[in-house]
Design an enzyme around this catalytic site. Sequence first.
Site, PDB file in Angstrom:
ATOM      1  N   LYS A 256       0.724  -0.972   0.249  1.00 38.25           N
ATOM      2  CA  LYS A 256       0.034   0.012  -0.091  1.00 38.25           C
ATOM      3  C   LYS A 256       0.692   1.197   0.062  1.00 38.25           C
ATOM      4  CE  LYS A 256      -1.666   2.973   2.167  1.00 38.25           C
ATOM      5  NZ  LYS A 256      -1.580   4.178   1.930  1.00 38.25           N
TER       6      LYS A 256
ATOM      7  N   GLU B 158       9.307   0.680  11.425  1.00 40.99           N
ATOM      8  CA  GLU B 158      10.397   1.427  11.038  1.00 40.99           C
ATOM      9  C   GLU B 158       9.758   3.016  11.465  1.00 40.99           C
ATOM     10  OE1 GLU B 158      12.453   4.421  10.130  1.00 40.99           O
ATOM     11  OE2 GLU B 158      12.826   3.435   7.791  1.00 40.99           O
TER      12      GLU B 158
ATOM     13  N   CYS C 119      13.396  10.039   8.165  1.00 38.21           N
ATOM     14  CA  CYS C 119      13.008   9.440   9.430  1.00 38.21           C
ATOM     15  C   CYS C 119      14.162   9.575  10.382  1.00 38.21           C
ATOM     16  CB  CYS C 119      12.584   7.844   9.601  1.00 38.21           C
ATOM     17  SG  CYS C 119      13.667   6.971   8.528  1.00 38.21           S
TER      18      CYS C 119
ATOM     19  N   GLU D  48       8.927  15.039  16.748  1.00 38.95           N
ATOM     20  CA  GLU D  48       9.411  15.017  15.200  1.00 38.95           C
ATOM     21  C   GLU D  48       8.400  16.158  14.640  1.00 38.95           C
ATOM     22  OE1 GLU D  48       8.183  11.470  13.095  1.00 38.95           O
ATOM     23  OE2 GLU D  48      10.516  11.482  12.483  1.00 38.95           O
TER      24      GLU D  48
END
Length: 493
Positions: free
Chosen positions: A186, A261, A295, A396
Amino acid sequence: MMKTSRHPFLDGKPKRMLIDGKWLEAASGKTFETHNPATGEVLARVAEGDSEDIDRAVAAARRAFTGPWSKFKPFERQALLLKLAELVERHFDELAMLDTLDMGAPISRTRGSRLRALGMLRYYAGQAVSMHGETIENSLPGEYMSFTLKEPVGVVGAIIPWNGPLTATIWKIGPALATGCTVVLKPAEEAPLTPLRLAELCQEAGVPPGVVNVVPGYGETAGAALAAHRDVDKVAFTGSHLTGQKIIQASAGNLKRVSLELGGKSPDVVFADADLDAAVPGAGMAVFANSGQICSAGTRLFVERKIYDEFAGRVAAYGKSLRVGDGADPETQVGPLVSAEQLDRVTGYLAIGRQEGARPLSGGERLTEGALAKGYFVPPTVFADVRDDMRIAQEEIFGPVISAIPFDDIEEVITRANATSFGLGSGLWTRDVTKAHKLARAIRAGSVWINCYQAMDPAVPFGGYKMSGYGRESGKQHVEEYLNVKSVWIRTA
Ligand code: NAI
Ligand code: MG
């Protein structure tokens, strides 16, 4: 500059999903638009998958897993991966431009991922013929032999973000093809095009129907259906920690395996003894690369107090020197953010930073001059006077925003660098080998970069500690995530 309209994949036709080797519309008939974040232009309409499409794709993946694909020998899976690598190499410029158009990264960056993309495919090709169980001595009375088999885990649901569509797709389907799993991928709704083009190349390489299925759609619908599906054996997810938590909850129904992750708030520590001429661009690009949409970006920049003002000022000046613009322009060094949502999120943090009392040395405000007005541009930003408890030092941001924080000594910076719920990347800059070794062990993160940042290789494991997730991608650990271990006992007398 390649004009969007001249990209061979953008032919004006709606893009379909790949299920069981066939290109299909969504069961609902629905489509969604994908945009160029530099210009706002609609690139294509894409079939919008939902649970019915996921059901069909999972059923196809199951049939393929138990069918002819299970008879493929390691050499044959290796040959497929090498053929796919050859096709990706042949079409590389086209794939790189598709990433650039769909998610905004500078073409210099997406073209620069060539070694990584091809290297991954060829590494997994090597892994396909390198897997083996063990023969293990046991101590049972009598005569028994015991050994292990490594078997593919089964149908894998792969859910990826938008920050590097080509390499993220390869990172999921590579180990699946190597091990004999099948995949339902996806893509992110923000950037579904390159995964779809790569799926065409998989077909061209001879990947059998149902082995790789690609179902574009939204996270809350198609993604959630895949994560919860009872006949999916494992989910490999990359994205935010909030979605990661939902994936785990959704996995509970059939206790499927999960690898995650997730994001981070990675520390990058600069000591006064470092080679500052290398550390300035190094620490800058640890965050400004891909507009901070990485990330493991080194967003908490800890600088030894005696060089703090000078160093933070130099990183800000470096940020100002970078060329912000449309990623399709070869001169561009910093492209747009991927979407209006991400722009809101990042500019929201710029406001929060100012309210919290941090001082922008560069950037700090969205760019809207001239051609930039139509896109989602935020310039490289360095905040000085940041305290550890500020939100811009804890959360973040996923934009080109550095929070520069002074420190005094090594013990203190270890404690403060680890004072985060995340643990993905980390960096340190020093000429002192003792400090380097000490921090390399003390920092609780999956990667430590010393006098460099963001180095990655298909053979070197990558992944998180703490809330940055679990499981490793790349390296020999990666294929283990796609394998089950079966123990076999034989009574030999
Ligand atoms: P996200 O984690 O929501 O999306 C990543 C993928 O998960 C997409 O394919 C999305 O469709 C899918 N997804 C979303 N909700 C889902 C659900 N309930 N079940 C299954 N799949 C689902 O991240 P998003 O919204 O794109 O970005 C938000 C923030 O997440 C960013 O600002 C950044 O902080 C972080 N992020 C971190 C990434 C990383 O590489 N670690 C990548 C993307 C985002
Ligand atoms: Mg989302």
